[in-house]
Design an enzyme around this catalytic site. Structure first.
Site: not given
Length: 227
Positions: A12, A168, A192
């Site tokens: 990321e 998270m 997702d």
């Protein structure tokens, strides 16, 4: 102005680190902090690691040790809404925990049950997403120390706080930023649908994190340049 830019996984932030100029890397507390310039602005980019504890600790280090005055977190998340689809982005107007006792957490600074993204950073993110051709929703992000990959857990989170996506780290970043009075924003691309197909999407690669990260890097760079 010093920007602190965070992700939870190396993928990321790696492309963003590669765009920095005048780079030095300083390891601290198990995290490598990449200090440099982006679009002529001072930035510190790091991979915090997954989960709330890693996110909170790294946010405080960015602020206290490296002087970050604005925080941008960019990563992926599980989609919880029909308003957007895989690859689209949620910009966190509201960020909260789905797995915490909120009436107890709010008894301590910053005395909040949920956290609000900085309006200037949100506006910059919206503009950058539009210019990159990415569909974006300014909405609610829910955080917990759990990968959501089944319909039962997804339904329970939906019933509890009805977020647009689940991840998270975001609320932990936002809580520590708010505690320090530092503006922040959480950006999340939908990887997702937070259900049983999540493994197939991420592992079988219906969603390409490399492709998204290339786009996210452009989005974050455009935000930094505009601010």
């Amino acid at each position: 102005m010093i920007f602190g830019i965070m992700g939870a996984m190396p993928d990321e932030v790696d492309q963003l680190c590669a765009k920095l100029e005048n780079v030095t890397v300083e390891p601290y507390g198990g995290v490598d902090y990449h200090k440099g310039t982006l679009a002529g602005k001072q930035v510190v980019v790091c991979c915090a690691g997954m989960g709330k504890a890693n996110a909170a600790a790294t946010t405080q280090v960015l602020i206290t040790k490296f002087g970050a005055e604005k925080i941008i977190f960019s990563g992926i998340a599980g989609n919880m809404t029909s308003k957007i689809g895989i690859g689209d982005v949620v910009i966190g107007k509201t960020v909260l925990y789905h797995d915490a006792q909120l009436d107890m957490i709010c008894q301590n600074p910053p005395f909040l049950k949920e956290y609000t993204g900085d309006p200037e950073l949100i506006a910059a993110a919206e503009k950058a997403c539009a210019e990159a051709g990415v569909k974006a929703l300014v909405g609610k992000i829910a955080t917990g120390d759990l990968f959501v990959g089944d319909s039962e857990t997804k339904a329970a989170i939906e019933a509890k706080c009805a977020p647009d996506c689940v991840e998270m780290e975001g609320a932990a970043v936002s809580q520590i930023a708010a505690k320090n009075g530092v503006p922040c924003v959480i950006l999340r691309a939908m990887s997702d649908n937070a259900d049983e197909d999540g493994h197939e999407v991420l592992v079988v690669k219906k969603f390409s994190i490399a492709e998204y990260v290339a786009t996210a890097t452009r989005i974050v760079a455009a935000m930094v340049e505009a601010l």
